[in-house]
Scaffold this active site. Sequence first.
Site, mmCIF file in Angstrom:
data_model
loop_
_atom_site.group_PDB
_atom_site.id
_atom_site.type_symbol
_atom_site.label_atom_id
_atom_site.label_comp_id
_atom_site.label_asym_id
_atom_site.label_seq_id
_atom_site.Cartn_x
_atom_site.Cartn_y
_atom_site.Cartn_z
ATOM 1 N N ARG A 164 29.149 65.622 60.535
ATOM 2 C CA ARG A 164 28.564 66.847 60.595
ATOM 3 C C ARG A 164 27.707 66.901 59.200
ATOM 4 O O ARG A 164 27.667 68.098 58.708
ATOM 5 C CB ARG A 164 29.475 67.962 60.588
ATOM 6 C CG ARG A 164 30.262 68.234 61.992
ATOM 7 C CD ARG A 164 29.282 68.417 63.174
ATOM 8 N NE ARG A 164 29.829 68.888 64.261
ATOM 9 C CZ ARG A 164 30.356 68.091 65.243
ATOM 10 N NH1 ARG A 164 30.307 66.918 65.050
ATOM 11 N NH2 ARG A 164 31.028 68.766 66.337
ATOM 12 N N SER A 236 31.437 75.498 67.582
ATOM 13 C CA SER A 236 32.546 75.420 66.639
ATOM 14 C C SER A 236 31.858 76.303 65.566
ATOM 15 O O SER A 236 30.846 75.933 64.700
ATOM 16 C CB SER A 236 32.829 73.999 66.251
ATOM 17 O OG SER A 236 33.516 73.127 67.163
ATOM 18 N N GLU A 332 30.672 75.530 59.781
ATOM 19 C CA GLU A 332 29.567 74.398 60.153
ATOM 20 C C GLU A 332 28.388 75.178 60.603
ATOM 21 O O GLU A 332 27.347 74.928 60.356
ATOM 22 C CB GLU A 332 30.343 73.829 61.558
ATOM 23 C CG GLU A 332 29.330 72.619 62.074
ATOM 24 C CD GLU A 332 29.234 72.438 63.316
ATOM 25 O OE1 GLU A 332 30.249 72.660 64.154
ATOM 26 O OE2 GLU A 332 28.641 71.675 63.836
HETATM 27 P P1 FAD Z 1 19.127 75.432 64.634
HETATM 28 O O1 FAD Z 1 20.455 76.065 64.680
HETATM 29 O O2 FAD Z 1 17.978 76.128 64.701
HETATM 30 O O3 FAD Z 1 19.056 74.651 63.191
HETATM 31 C C1 FAD Z 1 20.127 73.974 62.393
HETATM 32 C C2 FAD Z 1 19.787 73.543 61.069
HETATM 33 O O4 FAD Z 1 18.653 72.666 61.233
HETATM 34 C C3 FAD Z 1 19.233 74.409 60.068
HETATM 35 O O5 FAD Z 1 19.534 74.425 58.912
HETATM 36 C C4 FAD Z 1 17.927 74.351 60.369
HETATM 37 O O6 FAD Z 1 16.890 74.959 59.212
HETATM 38 C C5 FAD Z 1 17.326 72.950 60.674
HETATM 39 N N1 FAD Z 1 16.372 72.586 61.169
HETATM 40 C C6 FAD Z 1 16.285 72.569 62.619
HETATM 41 N N2 FAD Z 1 15.192 72.240 63.087
HETATM 42 C C7 FAD Z 1 14.362 71.476 62.089
HETATM 43 C C8 FAD Z 1 13.300 70.740 61.838
HETATM 44 N N3 FAD Z 1 12.592 70.272 62.919
HETATM 45 N N4 FAD Z 1 12.928 70.485 60.450
HETATM 46 C C9 FAD Z 1 13.926 70.869 59.495
HETATM 47 N N5 FAD Z 1 14.788 71.539 59.470
HETATM 48 C C10 FAD Z 1 15.310 71.931 60.809
HETATM 49 N N6 FAD Z 1 27.284 70.767 67.643
HETATM 50 C C11 FAD Z 1 27.788 69.606 67.685
HETATM 51 O O7 FAD Z 1 27.633 68.710 66.676
HETATM 52 N N7 FAD Z 1 28.811 69.244 68.779
HETATM 53 C C12 FAD Z 1 28.649 70.083 69.809
HETATM 54 O O8 FAD Z 1 29.485 69.654 70.463
HETATM 55 C C13 FAD Z 1 28.280 71.157 69.866
HETATM 56 N N8 FAD Z 1 28.432 72.194 70.649
HETATM 57 C C14 FAD Z 1 27.889 73.272 70.665
HETATM 58 C C15 FAD Z 1 28.054 74.284 71.981
HETATM 59 C C16 FAD Z 1 27.354 75.404 71.729
HETATM 60 C C17 FAD Z 1 28.003 76.371 73.099
HETATM 61 C C18 FAD Z 1 26.691 75.828 70.878
HETATM 62 C C19 FAD Z 1 25.913 77.200 70.917
HETATM 63 C C20 FAD Z 1 26.378 75.065 69.666
HETATM 64 C C21 FAD Z 1 27.159 73.646 69.863
HETATM 65 N N9 FAD Z 1 26.948 72.697 68.632
HETATM 66 C C22 FAD Z 1 27.425 71.609 68.698
HETATM 67 C C23 FAD Z 1 26.051 73.155 67.543
HETATM 68 C C24 FAD Z 1 24.617 73.027 67.632
HETATM 69 O O9 FAD Z 1 24.241 72.746 69.132
HETATM 70 C C25 FAD Z 1 23.878 71.768 66.629
HETATM 71 O O10 FAD Z 1 24.179 72.186 65.298
HETATM 72 C C26 FAD Z 1 22.452 71.488 67.037
HETATM 73 O O11 FAD Z 1 22.002 70.326 66.455
HETATM 74 C C27 FAD Z 1 21.635 72.617 66.178
HETATM 75 O O12 FAD Z 1 20.246 72.497 66.793
HETATM 76 P P2 FAD Z 1 19.158 73.638 66.780
HETATM 77 O O13 FAD Z 1 17.906 72.899 67.271
HETATM 78 O O14 FAD Z 1 19.681 74.768 67.724
HETATM 79 O O15 FAD Z 1 19.104 73.871 65.379
HETATM 80 N N1 EPU Z 2 43.188 73.404 70.473
HETATM 81 C C1 EPU Z 2 43.817 74.245 70.237
HETATM 82 N N2 EPU Z 2 43.912 75.580 70.372
HETATM 83 C C2 EPU Z 2 42.422 75.937 71.007
HETATM 84 C C3 EPU Z 2 41.424 74.719 71.260
HETATM 85 C C4 EPU Z 2 41.965 73.493 70.882
HETATM 86 O O1 EPU Z 2 45.052 74.007 69.827
HETATM 87 O O2 EPU Z 2 42.060 77.126 71.245
HETATM 88 C C5 EPU Z 2 43.400 71.960 69.848
HETATM 89 C C6 EPU Z 2 43.220 70.989 71.254
HETATM 90 O O3 EPU Z 2 44.601 70.986 71.993
HETATM 91 C C7 EPU Z 2 43.087 69.739 70.682
HETATM 92 C C8 EPU Z 2 42.233 69.954 69.455
HETATM 93 O O4 EPU Z 2 42.423 71.505 69.239
HETATM 94 O O5 EPU Z 2 44.177 68.981 70.320
HETATM 95 C C9 EPU Z 2 41.002 69.636 69.529
HETATM 96 O O6 EPU Z 2 40.278 70.380 70.514
HETATM 97 P P1 EPU Z 2 38.619 70.011 71.216
HETATM 98 O O7 EPU Z 2 38.821 68.975 71.829
HETATM 99 O O8 EPU Z 2 38.329 71.429 72.203
HETATM 100 O O9 EPU Z 2 37.848 69.752 70.073
HETATM 101 P P2 EPU Z 2 37.613 70.893 68.459
HETATM 102 O O10 EPU Z 2 37.967 69.757 67.640
HETATM 103 O O11 EPU Z 2 38.020 72.103 68.684
HETATM 104 C C10 EPU Z 2 35.402 69.199 68.130
HETATM 105 C C11 EPU Z 2 33.721 69.544 67.763
HETATM 106 C C12 EPU Z 2 33.009 70.140 69.045
HETATM 107 C C13 EPU Z 2 33.078 68.871 70.184
HETATM 108 C C14 EPU Z 2 34.551 68.717 70.299
HETATM 109 C C15 EPU Z 2 34.367 67.791 71.550
HETATM 110 C C16 EPU Z 2 33.949 70.115 65.506
HETATM 111 C C17 EPU Z 2 33.854 71.166 64.397
HETATM 112 N N3 EPU Z 2 33.876 70.548 66.957
HETATM 113 O O12 EPU Z 2 35.966 70.404 68.713
HETATM 114 O O13 EPU Z 2 31.555 70.446 68.495
HETATM 115 O O14 EPU Z 2 32.171 69.440 71.118
HETATM 116 O O15 EPU Z 2 35.330 68.253 69.227
HETATM 117 O O16 EPU Z 2 34.348 66.371 70.890
HETATM 118 O O17 EPU Z 2 34.211 68.921 64.982
HETATM 119 C C18 EPU Z 2 30.369 72.013 67.676
HETATM 120 O O18 EPU Z 2 30.231 71.287 66.748
HETATM 121 O O19 EPU Z 2 29.822 73.213 67.885
HETATM 122 C C19 EPU Z 2 31.400 71.743 68.763
HETATM 123 C C20 EPU Z 2 31.526 72.432 69.952
#
Ligand code: FAD
Ligand code: EPU
Length: 337
Positions: A164, A236, A332
Site C-alpha cells: 500500500r 479498509s 490507509e
Molecule cells: P481516490 O480515492 O480518488 O484517490 C486516491 C489517491 O490517489 C489520492 O491521494 C488522490 O489524490 C490520488 N489520485 C487519484 N487519481 C490520481 C491521478 N490520476 N493522478 C494523481 N493522483 C491521483 N484498495 C485495495 O488496495 N484493495 C482492496 O481490496 C480494496 N477494496 C476496497 C473496497 C471498497 C468497498 C472500497 C470503497 C475501497 C477499497 N479499496 C481497496 C480502496 C480503493 O479502492 C483504492 O485505494 C483505489 O485505488 C482508490 O482509487 P480511486 O480512483 O477511487 O482514488
Molecule cells: N478478521 C477478524 N474480524 C473481522 C474481519 C477479519 O478477525 O471483522 C480476521 C479474519 O479472520 C482474517 C483476517 O482478519 O484472519 C484478515 O481478514 P480479511 O481476509 O478480510 O482481510 P483484511 O486483512 O482485513 C486485506 C486488505 C483488503 C483486501 C483483503 C483481501 C488491507 C488493509 N486490507 O483485508 O483491502 O481486500 O485483505 O486480500 O490490507 C482495502 O485496502 O480497502 C481492502 C479492502
Amino acid sequence: MKKITNAPLVDLNTFGIEVKTKLLIHYQTENELIELIQSGILQNEKVLHIGGGSNLLFLNDFDGIMLHSELNFSTVKGETDEHVFIEAGAGVIWDDFVAYAVENGWGGIENLSLIPGEVGASAIQNIGAYGVEVCDTIQEVHAIDLTSGEKRIFSTNKCEYDYRESIFKKSLKGQFAITSVLFVLSKNPTYKLDYQHLEEQVLKNGALSLQNIRQTIIAVRESKLPDPKVAGNAGSFFMNPVIGRTQFEKLQADYPDMPHYFVSPETEKIPAAWLIDQCGWKGKTVGRAGVHYKQALVLVNRGGASGTEIAHLASLIQQSVKDKFGIELTAEVNFIK
Ligand code: FAD
Ligand code: EPU
C-alpha cells in the site's frame, strides 16, 4: 474540459460525505491538462487530483481546485509469446480494466477484481488483494508534473512500491498527475490462489480459469464488504500493521489464535481487522459513524456522517488497539482537509 464551480462532492467520494470544492475540473486530454497548468490557474491554490474518490475522507469543504482525469483508453502497445503490454488511461475504471484483461485471457490482475476506483490511483495506492499487488504488473507510470506541465515516465523500480505504498504517496505526494499506466500481463497465466481458502472456493465454482477466479473473488468481496452505494465506506480504513518479531512472539503467547502473515525474518503482519474486532468494535456505532458488522476494518457512514465524525471514530479505535495490544494503526484512507 469541464469546469464546475462550487461543485458538490457527495457522489465523488464513496464515504458519501456532503462537502464541496471551490472548483472541479475534469480534463479529457493530456494537452488540456498541460495548458491548464501553464495557464497558471493552479498556482497559489490548494490542488487535489482525485480518481473515483474511494479512498478519500473529506474533513471539510475543499478550498481549492480539484482535478479529475477522463483519459479513458486501453491500448495494446506490444506483445511477445508470453506477454502483452497494455497502456490504460488514468480515468479508466479499474474493474472495467480487469474485466477486459480477463475476457482476453490475460492474467495477472484477476485477483484484484471489483476493487473500486480508477487506473491512475491503482498505481499510486499499489492496490492489493487476495495475495496480489498491482505493482507486479506495472511496467511504467506516465505522469505530468503539476507545477511545470512536463511529462515524466516512472519505470516500476523508480516507484518505490511496497505494501500500500509508492513514491507518489511519499516524497512526490501531490506533485504529479498520473495520466496512464503501462501494464504487462501474461498470455499463459499462472494462478495465485494461496490466500486463505481461495483455491478451495474457486474449485467449488468450477475448473481453474481467469473467469472463475474473477467471479469467485467478486462473490467473496460482495459477501463481506459493504457496497458504498448502500453504506458509505472506503474499504479498509487502516493498513495491516507490520510488527517486530519480539513483539509478535509476546503477543502470540497471549493470543495463540491471532492470525498473522510472515513478512520477513524480523517482521510479521497482523490483520488490523482482528485487532479491532478483539477490542469489541465490530458493528458499533458512534454518532453517525460505525464499524461494519461483517468486517471490523471497514468504517461506514451510517447516514449523513461528517468526515470529522468518521475520523473521530477512527481515533477511538486507534487508541483502544494501542491500549490493548501496544500497536499503532496507520490509516490507509487519505484524509483531505
Ligand atoms: P481516490 O480515492 O480518488 O484517490 C486516491 C489517491 O490517489 C489520492 O491521494 C488522490 O489524490 C490520488 N489520485 C487519484 N487519481 C490520481 C491521478 N490520476 N493522478 C494523481 N493522483 C491521483 N484498495 C485495495 O488496495 N484493495 C482492496 O481490496 C480494496 N477494496 C476496497 C473496497 C471498497 C468497498 C472500497 C470503497 C475501497 C477499497 N479499496 C481497496 C480502496 C480503493 O479502492 C483504492 O485505494 C483505489 O485505488 C482508490 O482509487 P480511486 O480512483 O477511487 O482514488
Ligand atoms: N478478521 C477478524 N474480524 C473481522 C474481519 C477479519 O478477525 O471483522 C480476521 C479474519 O479472520 C482474517 C483476517 O482478519 O484472519 C484478515 O481478514 P480479511 O481476509 O478480510 O482481510 P483484511 O486483512 O482485513 C486485506 C486488505 C483488503 C483486501 C483483503 C483481501 C488491507 C488493509 N486490507 O483485508 O483491502 O481486500 O485483505 O486480500 O490490507 C482495502 O485496502 O480497502 C481492502 C479492502
